[in-house]
Design a protein around this motif. Structure first.
Motif, PDB file in Angstrom:
ATOM      1  N   LEU A 118       0.741  -1.278  -0.033  1.00 25.60           N
ATOM      2  CA  LEU A 118       0.049   0.129   0.108  1.00 25.60           C
ATOM      3  C   LEU A 118       0.819   1.169   0.098  1.00 25.60           C
ATOM      4  O   LEU A 118       0.728   2.110  -0.794  1.00 25.60           O
ATOM      5  CB  LEU A 118      -0.953  -0.061   1.403  1.00 25.60           C
ATOM      6  CG  LEU A 118      -1.666   1.355   1.311  1.00 25.60           C
ATOM      7  CD1 LEU A 118      -2.960   1.533   0.131  1.00 25.60           C
ATOM      8  CD2 LEU A 118      -2.561   1.080   2.766  1.00 25.60           C
TER       9      LEU A 118
ATOM     10  N   PRO B 273       2.843   4.939   7.357  1.00 25.11           N
ATOM     11  CA  PRO B 273       1.391   4.302   7.304  1.00 25.11           C
ATOM     12  C   PRO B 273       0.237   5.048   8.073  1.00 25.11           C
ATOM     13  O   PRO B 273      -0.323   4.598   8.783  1.00 25.11           O
ATOM     14  CB  PRO B 273       1.480   2.984   8.061  1.00 25.11           C
ATOM     15  CG  PRO B 273       2.507   2.968   8.943  1.00 25.11           C
ATOM     16  CD  PRO B 273       3.551   4.156   8.424  1.00 25.11           C
TER      17      PRO B 273
ATOM     18  N   ILE C 154      -2.967   7.817   7.159  1.00 27.47           N
ATOM     19  CA  ILE C 154      -3.704   8.621   6.414  1.00 27.47           C
ATOM     20  C   ILE C 154      -4.422   9.532   7.247  1.00 27.47           C
ATOM     21  O   ILE C 154      -5.187   8.939   8.336  1.00 27.47           O
ATOM     22  CB  ILE C 154      -4.683   7.593   5.354  1.00 27.47           C
ATOM     23  CG1 ILE C 154      -3.557   6.784   4.676  1.00 27.47           C
ATOM     24  CG2 ILE C 154      -5.423   8.496   4.786  1.00 27.47           C
ATOM     25  CD1 ILE C 154      -4.494   5.943   3.978  1.00 27.47           C
TER      26      ILE C 154
ATOM     27  N   SER D  81     -10.734   8.259  -2.733  1.00 23.68           N
ATOM     28  CA  SER D  81     -11.487   7.340  -1.737  1.00 23.68           C
ATOM     29  C   SER D  81     -12.983   7.913  -1.896  1.00 23.68           C
ATOM     30  O   SER D  81     -13.281   8.868  -2.389  1.00 23.68           O
ATOM     31  CB  SER D  81     -11.047   7.503  -0.351  1.00 23.68           C
ATOM     32  OG  SER D  81     -11.200   8.775   0.440  1.00 23.68           O
TER      33      SER D  81
ATOM     34  N   VAL E  26     -10.835   1.111   3.161  1.00 23.90           N
ATOM     35  CA  VAL E  26     -11.116   1.497   4.350  1.00 23.90           C
ATOM     36  C   VAL E  26     -11.920   0.704   5.134  1.00 23.90           C
ATOM     37  O   VAL E  26     -13.143   0.760   5.042  1.00 23.90           O
ATOM     38  CB  VAL E  26     -10.907   3.215   4.565  1.00 23.90           C
ATOM     39  CG1 VAL E  26     -11.474   3.427   6.054  1.00 23.90           C
ATOM     40  CG2 VAL E  26     -10.149   3.958   4.022  1.00 23.90           C
TER      41      VAL E  26
ATOM     42  N   ILE F 250      -6.953  -0.534   5.189  1.00 25.37           N
ATOM     43  CA  ILE F 250      -6.873   0.597   5.877  1.00 25.37           C
ATOM     44  C   ILE F 250      -7.768   0.505   7.099  1.00 25.37           C
ATOM     45  O   ILE F 250      -8.834   0.480   6.865  1.00 25.37           O
ATOM     46  CB  ILE F 250      -6.798   2.004   5.056  1.00 25.37           C
ATOM     47  CG1 ILE F 250      -5.928   1.756   3.929  1.00 25.37           C
ATOM     48  CG2 ILE F 250      -6.559   3.073   6.000  1.00 25.37           C
ATOM     49  CD1 ILE F 250      -6.310   2.735   2.863  1.00 25.37           C
TER      50      ILE F 250
ATOM     51  N   ARG G 232      -1.997  -2.692  12.748  1.00 27.51           N
ATOM     52  CA  ARG G 232      -1.155  -3.349  11.838  1.00 27.51           C
ATOM     53  C   ARG G 232      -0.719  -4.687  12.029  1.00 27.51           C
ATOM     54  O   ARG G 232      -0.459  -5.490  11.386  1.00 27.51           O
ATOM     55  CB  ARG G 232       0.294  -2.554  11.722  1.00 27.51           C
ATOM     56  CG  ARG G 232      -0.124  -1.041  11.009  1.00 27.51           C
ATOM     57  CD  ARG G 232       1.193  -0.355  10.721  1.00 27.51           C
ATOM     58  NE  ARG G 232       1.879  -1.111   9.549  1.00 27.51           N
ATOM     59  CZ  ARG G 232       3.281  -0.756   9.204  1.00 27.51           C
ATOM     60  NH1 ARG G 232       4.073   0.314  10.005  1.00 27.51           N
ATOM     61  NH2 ARG G 232       3.580  -1.308   8.350  1.00 27.51           N
TER      62      ARG G 232
ATOM     63  N   ALA H  94      -3.777  -4.708   8.706  1.00 26.52           N
ATOM     64  CA  ALA H  94      -4.025  -3.545   8.019  1.00 26.52           C
ATOM     65  C   ALA H  94      -2.757  -3.070   7.616  1.00 26.52           C
ATOM     66  O   ALA H  94      -1.697  -3.111   8.437  1.00 26.52           O
ATOM     67  CB  ALA H  94      -4.743  -2.549   9.055  1.00 26.52           C
ATOM     68  N   GLN H  95      -2.646  -2.449   6.780  1.00 23.98           N
ATOM     69  CA  GLN H  95      -1.334  -2.044   6.087  1.00 23.98           C
ATOM     70  C   GLN H  95      -1.218  -0.493   6.185  1.00 23.98           C
ATOM     71  O   GLN H  95      -0.124   0.208   6.274  1.00 23.98           O
ATOM     72  CB  GLN H  95      -1.169  -2.134   4.593  1.00 23.98           C
ATOM     73  CG  GLN H  95      -1.131  -3.801   4.349  1.00 23.98           C
ATOM     74  CD  GLN H  95      -0.688  -3.856   2.738  1.00 23.98           C
ATOM     75  OE1 GLN H  95      -0.198  -3.112   2.189  1.00 23.98           O
ATOM     76  NE2 GLN H  95      -0.874  -5.041   2.356  1.00 23.98           N
ATOM     77  N   ALA H  96      -2.109   0.083   6.758  1.00 19.73           N
ATOM     78  CA  ALA H  96      -2.120   1.569   7.175  1.00 19.73           C
ATOM     79  C   ALA H  96      -3.251   2.003   8.109  1.00 19.73           C
ATOM     80  O   ALA H  96      -4.097   1.118   8.437  1.00 19.73           O
ATOM     81  CB  ALA H  96      -2.307   2.727   5.797  1.00 19.73           C
TER      82      ALA H  96
ATOM     83  N   GLN I  82      -6.283   5.108   9.235  1.00 24.48           N
ATOM     84  CA  GLN I  82      -6.657   6.359   8.947  1.00 24.48           C
ATOM     85  C   GLN I  82      -7.150   7.187  10.213  1.00 24.48           C
ATOM     86  O   GLN I  82      -8.010   6.438  10.835  1.00 24.48           O
ATOM     87  CB  GLN I  82      -7.730   6.079   7.924  1.00 24.48           C
ATOM     88  CG  GLN I  82      -8.432   7.569   7.403  1.00 24.48           C
ATOM     89  CD  GLN I  82      -9.410   7.201   6.312  1.00 24.48           C
ATOM     90  OE1 GLN I  82      -8.981   7.218   5.135  1.00 24.48           O
ATOM     91  NE2 GLN I  82     -10.809   7.408   6.440  1.00 24.48           N
TER      92      GLN I  82
END
Length: 351
Positions: free
Chosen positions: A5, A14, A16, A133, A176, A216, A231, A235-237, A239
């Motif tokens: 990502l 990571p 957002i 998004s 997300v 996310i 993570r 999850a890779q990031a 928000q």
């Protein structure tokens, strides 16, 4: 493990910044987050095409780092005159308290909403925004394909595993996951609010086990611990909304920031349709409590949102936060009045 990502977004961290619509995601906030190594996001849900282009160009003039934008996917809604009349009657006492005689008006039709939305998509393509998004639903295959051809990375918003699977099947690039802890409006679109209130820590692992696109995490994440927990579950990031809302660059009303920063506890937030006609999490106040009895009878979003706009505006001018929409996630006591750069660095320190 390589975080594909972050590679796709061309960002080092990571993190957002949630695309909070309504003036919170100022150019200064978006720019500061992107400059700090996260992904700043413009919340364009309430903007028209011209305003959308203007802010995109402002951000591009302020940073050469990647940034993104968020749109609301329009859903059909009824413009029932009887429901509007009943809502106006319910809202009149609040206007009287605020000394205002202005009643919400200027409703736009669903067809007009669709037209504005498609013009915004055209602007995003023309301006070559790297990330887009969507929330409140899924864009059409035509919109997805148009953005993909323009090289835009497309992210959907899901509140359930079923929604995440639908977003993947539609060909979107990432999802997300909005847990029930999240502040502001709910992004559910396949089921009702009650069926879409899964907590984030339960939602992440079952989703990453069944989807192949990056996930996310969003909802109640306020510090490094939350980022790490998300993570660890796959999850890779992360928000974050409320955490960035109280940052110095945020365009949130000072009363809104103050309400979050004054040691509010997680049990002071509640879901309400009173302000907009769509379920959203915020700090409970007099308006929410007094409107609860008629909440199920209110017009749909965005009609109710238009009706309450004069109340929210007058309340802000009168410094009366008991009639303002104070959107907030379930971790307000972790919010800080710091800069966006400082927050990003705190979130990724010792990563």
């Amino acid at each position: 493990m390589t975080n594909r990502l972050l590679e796709s977004l061309s960002i080092p961290h990571p993190i957002i910044q949630a695309p909070m619509a309504g003036g919170i995601t100022t150019t200064e906030l978006v720019t500061a987050v992107s400059e700090a190594g996260g992904l700043g996001m413009i919340g364009a849900g309430y903007l028209n095409a011209e305003s959308t282009r203007h802010q995109i160009r402002e951000v591009k003039a302020s940073t050469d780092k990647p940034f993104g934008i968020n749109l609301f996917v329009p859903s059909p809604y009824k413009e029932g005159k009887d429901a509007i009349a009943r809502a106006q009657q319910s809202l009149k006492p609040f206007l009287d308290k605020l000394g205002s005689t202005i009643m919400g008006s200027g409703f736009i039709s669903y067809e007009q909403t669709i037209e504005i939305y498609h013009k915004q998509v055209d602007v995003i393509i023309e301006e070559k925004v790297p990330v887009c998004s969507f929330t409140f639903g899924m864009p059409s295959s035509v919109v997805i394909n148009s953005l993909k051809q323009a090289g835009t990375f497309i992210i959907g918003t899901a509140t359930t595993l079923s929604e995440a699977l639908a977003i993947e099947a539609a060909g979107m690039d990432a999802v997300v996951l909005q847990g029930s802890e999240a502040g502001g409006h709910r992004g559910n679109f396949l089921a009702g609010v009650e069926q879409s209130m899964i907590g984030l820590m339960a939602l992440i692992p079952q989703t990453v086990d069944q989807v192949n696109i990056p996930v996310i995490a969003a909802g109640g994440i306020m510090d490094r611990r939350g980022v790490r927990a998300a993570r660890c579950l796959g999850a890779q990031a992360a928000q974050l909304g409320t955490a960035f809302l109280t940052c110095k660059e945020s365009g949130a009303n000072p009363l809104h920031k103050q309400a979050i920063l004054e040691g509010q506890q997680e049990d002071k937030t509640t879901l309400t349709k009173a302000f907009s006609g769509k379920a959203a999490r915020g700090i409970e106040n007099d308006f929410i409590r007094e409107m609860r009895e008629v909440e199920t009878e209110l017009p749909e979003f965005p009609i109710q949102n238009t009706l309450t706009k004069p109340i929210r505006s007058a309340a802000a001018q009168n410094n009366d936060r008991n009639m303002m929409s104070l959107w907030c996630g379930q971790n307000p006591n972790l919010a800080e009045p710091i800069t966006a750069k400082e927050l990003v660095h705190k979130l990724v320190d010792e990563e």
